[in-house]
Design an enzyme around this catalytic site. Structure first.
Site, PDB file in Angstrom:
ATOM      1  CD  GLU A 197      -3.157  -0.887   2.093  1.00 12.62           C
ATOM      2  OE1 GLU A 197      -4.222  -1.473   1.867  1.00 12.62           O
ATOM      3  OE2 GLU A 197      -2.963  -0.170   3.097  1.00 12.62           O
ATOM      4  CD  GLU A 199      -1.101   3.543   3.730  1.00 17.19           C
ATOM      5  OE1 GLU A 199      -1.210   4.364   4.680  1.00 17.19           O
ATOM      6  OE2 GLU A 199      -1.544   2.385   3.779  1.00 17.19           O
ATOM      7  NE  ARG A 235      -4.553  -5.666  -0.134  1.00 16.36           N
ATOM      8  CZ  ARG A 235      -4.717  -4.452   0.347  1.00 16.36           C
ATOM      9  NH1 ARG A 235      -5.435  -4.265   1.438  1.00 16.36           N
ATOM     10  NH2 ARG A 235      -4.148  -3.410  -0.242  1.00 16.36           N
ATOM     11  CB  THR A 255       4.015  -0.169   8.838  1.00 13.65           C
ATOM     12  OG1 THR A 255       2.769  -0.828   9.067  1.00 13.65           O
ATOM     13  CG2 THR A 255       3.767   1.146   8.106  1.00 13.65           C
ATOM     14  CD  GLU A 358      -6.815   0.699  -5.408  1.00 16.60           C
ATOM     15  OE1 GLU A 358      -7.520   1.577  -5.936  1.00 16.60           O
ATOM     16  OE2 GLU A 358      -5.853   0.949  -4.647  1.00 16.60           O
TER      17      GLU A 358
END
Length: 400
Positions: A197, A199, A235, A255, A358
């Site tokens: 992800e 970010e 996921r 992270t 996505e």
């Protein structure tokens, strides 16, 4: 051929005098001594030694700069942040200081970079309308893509501060429960749908008082700077565990953040208005007439060296100031070293999506063992300069 001076940067270097991001480094001759540094081009300026070189300008803050982590500087507050930033800018740009400052530089490729601050709390938001819509269509194809509350408040979850790691730290594939759609019962094992992800993270400096919300106008008084962030996501584990509560083991294993924290003041030229709101906002979130809360940061995502996406941060529906206001509106206090992240950054176009979920419409492939993911970014700066954000890289290792 004479060695190039650290003061002489290549044209267009994104780590020039308008940027000056902060980090923590050590050298080969003193591996256990961690020092504060500022990146300048391909060099690191040793801040711990700067008060001796420029005593008149920066000596009052010598104790802050001698710390092995950014936290004391973060806690000092915005007036001190600005004083030190001005002194560093003078140190690298004023020819009168060159003789004193030149010995304080270290080549970037000759130092070890560390997690730049001690993380107090970690909160991750879900602020991109494009990302939330895409994920909603994948996970809930028969229902509305956005939940009814999404455009009324910034949705987030409280993550795990202890698993925030600095760029370059390997990411071990997590294990957990996952259940195939047609399976009768869950199974346990390594995640089969490991994702990224892309970010942007925001680092809190000055703390706040318990029971006193931090309003939109106080954002700059509390937020020190910005960094890139990769919120790795399993996921399959996430899909099985997140109903009825939010992310847990599917997110808490790692992270990754940059080794460099770009001061908020370095991004003034990149300020931009957020997308138009569809609904009236409650007063504590209403930023109409306020300083533009969006930031024009252009991110690039590479997997094994190949660019797979270029997400634009300027499209984020909720701003960092709104996220901070919402995070504290119930009276929760801020602590020095708090980290809150934007959530996945995705734009409206197919090449602007910030995660593999996505990019592949949920079908995969996802990350394989040995894959390496790198996030880079830049923002517009003054006089046509680019402000670079420190990269974030992580390589996937097999489950131990």
């Amino acid at each position: 051929m004479p060695e190039q001076s650290p003061f002489d940067l290549a044209e267009g270097d994104p780590f020039g005098p308008h940027n000056l991001p902060y980090g923590v480094f050590s050298t080969a001759d003193a591996p256990d001594r961690r020092r504060l540094g500022v990146r300048y081009g391909d060099s690191v300026l040793d801040l711990s030694a700067l008060p001796s070189a420029l005593p008149a300008a920066i000596h009052p803050h010598a104790e802050l700069l001698a710390a092995p982590t950014l936290n004391p500087l973060l806690a000092a507050g915005r007036p001190v942040w600005r004083q030190i930033r001005a002194a560093v800018h003078s140190a690298v740009t004023d020819p009168a200081h060159r003789d004193e400052v030149a010995p304080l530089f270290h080549p970037l490729d000759g130092v070890t970079l560390h997690l730049p601050f001690e993380v107090a709390d970690y909160v991750d938001f879900y602020a991109s309308e494009h990302h939330a819509t895409n994920v909603g269509r994948i996970f809930r194809p028969n229902d509305a893509a956005l939940t009814p509350n999404w455009k009324h408040l910034p949705i987030g979850y409280h993550g795990r501060a202890g698993t925030v790691v600095v760029t370059g730290t390997p990411v071990v594939r997590p294990r957990g429960q996952r259940k195939a759609p047609a399976g009768e019962a869950p199974t346990f094992g390594p995640s089969l749908r490991l994702d990224i992800e892309a970010e942007v993270g925001f680092v809190v400096g000055a703390p706040s008082t318990l029971h006193e919300p931090v309003g939109l106008g106080a954002f700059r008084d509390h937020v020190f700077g910005v960094c890139l962030l990769n919120d790795w996501s399993a996921r399959d584990i996430q899909a099985w565990e997140y109903v009825p509560l939010g992310p847990f083991l599917g997110k808490s294993f790692a992270t990754s953040v940059s080794a460099w924290i770009t001061p908020l003041d370095a991004l003034d030229e990149a300020r931009t208005a957020p997308p138009a709101r569809d609904f009236p906002l409650l007063p504590y979130l209403d930023d109409a007439g306020a300083e533009p809360g969006g930031i024009d940061i252009r991110i690039e995502v590479r997997v094994n060296g190949e660019t797979v996406s270029r997400p634009p941060f300027s499209t984020m529906y909720w701003t960092a100031a709104q996220q901070l206001a919402h995070m504290t509106v119930n009276g929760a206090s801020l602590r020095t070293g708090d980290l809150f992240a934007s959530g996945t950054v995705s734009g409206p176009d197919p090449d602007q999506l910030g995660c593999l979920l996505e990019l592949t419409q949920g079908k995969g492939p996802y990350l394989q063992d040995g894959d390496e993911v790198t996030l880079t970014a830049w923002a517009p700066g003054p006089e046509g300069a680019r402000i670079g954000l420190g990269e974030v890289t992580g390589r996937i290792l097999p489950t131990g």
